[in-house]
Design a protein around this motif. Structure first.
Motif, PDB file in Angstrom:
ATOM      1  N   TYR A  47       1.020  -1.156  -0.232  1.00  0.00           N
ATOM      2  CA  TYR A  47      -0.086   0.169  -0.255  1.00  0.00           C
ATOM      3  C   TYR A  47       0.923   1.025   0.252  1.00  0.00           C
ATOM      4  CZ  TYR A  47      -3.911  -1.922  -0.001  1.00  0.00           C
ATOM      5  OH  TYR A  47      -5.759  -3.104   0.412  1.00  0.00           O
ATOM      6  N   HIS A  51       0.318   2.790  -3.565  1.00  0.00           N
ATOM      7  CA  HIS A  51      -0.638   3.527  -3.010  1.00  0.00           C
ATOM      8  C   HIS A  51      -1.177   5.482  -2.200  1.00  0.00           C
ATOM      9  CE1 HIS A  51      -4.261   0.280  -4.019  1.00  0.00           C
ATOM     10  NE2 HIS A  51      -3.517  -0.256  -3.642  1.00  0.00           N
ATOM     11  N   TYR A  52       0.164   4.535  -1.611  1.00  0.00           N
ATOM     12  CA  TYR A  52       0.489   6.411  -0.864  1.00  0.00           C
ATOM     13  C   TYR A  52       1.091   7.335  -1.294  1.00  0.00           C
ATOM     14  CZ  TYR A  52      -3.009   4.947   2.517  1.00  0.00           C
ATOM     15  OH  TYR A  52      -4.002   4.487   3.697  1.00  0.00           O
TER      16      TYR A  52
END
Length: 323
Positions: A47, A51-52
């Protein structure tokens, strides 16, 4: 002579013991649960990386991005790309298509794994149950590229198996993949076929946690199999259904890029072109990176808003929600 009790300076009470436990150093707690934290590392890394960290690139939507100058060197444009985006008829067309396809997938696709799990839970022969589970799980592991080829072989107007069978019984061939009237139904139906079996895993796990004594008591009281399903099984997995529905609302504007990208053609583009394919066209084909980033950011804001609204409604209805 009576002896007076000596007051202990280190008197221990349950409350003080609890405070001492709370004051335990964090490093000791981490070390005691080190294996659990090690198991978290791959998921956290995924993540963080995918994603970040990419969220940094969202500022492209507010800049006139120039590839040679980079993100920081490109000049600011403010909300110019959003105003340009909202003024395009094409954007509202793909927005409407995305919303309709997502609604169809939610209405028809979300209950499918619940129904499948309830039916499998009623099967008593374990060999038959495992065979059915394996059969319905398999499509999940097939990529959309291969699944697209299978759908073309089945639904093609000229040489598709289904149209060949229809012609044999005197029915005119149906243009499933080239008619705007049928294409959305093909998208939703093939998505359910591919994913509903895999999604039953969560519900089957939730069903395994229901106390068997509840079923035994209901049988003694004369409850039928349907009544046991209605008053024991469904309430037992209600919280799982609500949580998954809330999470599904967070992906409401995700209409399935891979599936549509494989099956999309010029004859159905008016009803099947979605936000993700529009972003692909703007960013990779036309090089309008800032405009494509504005579209993606707008879609993410809608998903986030729907997630918060769904969670608030669930809590208002007495459920625990996500937080």
């Amino acid at each position: 002579m009576a002896m007076e009790p000596v007051a202990s300076s280190a008197k221990v009470t349950p409350r003080s013991g609890l405070r001492a436990e709370k004051r335990a150093p964090l490093s000791k707690h981490v070390w005691m649960n080190r294996y659990l934290y090690l198991m978290l590392i791959p998921g956290l890394a995924y993540y963080l990386i995918f994603h970040y960290l990419p969220m940094y690139g969202a500022i492209i939507a507010f800049k006139n991005f120039n590839l040679s100058k980079g993100i920081l060197g490109s000049p600011w444009a403010g909300l110019y790309h959003f105003r340009e985006l909202f003024g395009q008829d094409k954007f509202w067309e793909v927005f409407r298509n995305t919303l309709l396809i997502s609604l169809y997938r939610l209405i028809f696709g979300f209950p499918a794994p619940i129904i499948a799990a309830l039916l499998l839970n009623e099967v008593r022969k374990m060999a038959f149950k495992r065979t059915i589970q394996t059969i319905i799980y398999l499509p999940h592991f097939v990529s959309w590229v291969i699944m697209g080829g299978i759908l073309v072989s089945l639904l093609s107007l000229d040489y598709g198996m289904i149209n060949h069978l229809l012609a044999r019984i005197g029915i005119e061939p149906i243009p499933f993949l080239s008619s705007p009237s049928y294409f959305r139904s093909v998208l939703v139906g093939s998505m359910i076929w591919k994913e509903f079996g895999w999604n039953t895993i969560i519900y089957m796990a939730a069903l395994a946690g229901i106390n068997p004594q509840l079923y035994e008591a209901a049988m003694i009281d004369g409850a039928s199999r349907f009544q046991r399903m209605l008053y024991i099984t469904l309430p037992g997995i209600k919280h799982t259904i609500v949580i998954l529905l809330i999470l599904r609302m967070g992906y409401m504007m995700e209409a399935g890029f891979e599936q549509i990208f494989v099956l999309l053609n010029a004859t159905v583009i008016s009803v099947a072109d979605i936000i993700d394919t529009y972003v692909y066209q703007l960013g990779l084909e036309e090089g309008q990176f800032s405009l494509a980033a504005a579209v993606g950011l707008f879609k993410s804001l809608i998903n986030f808003s729907l997630l918060l609204i769904a969670n608030r409604l669930a809590k208002a209805m007495g459920e625990r929600g996500l937080y």
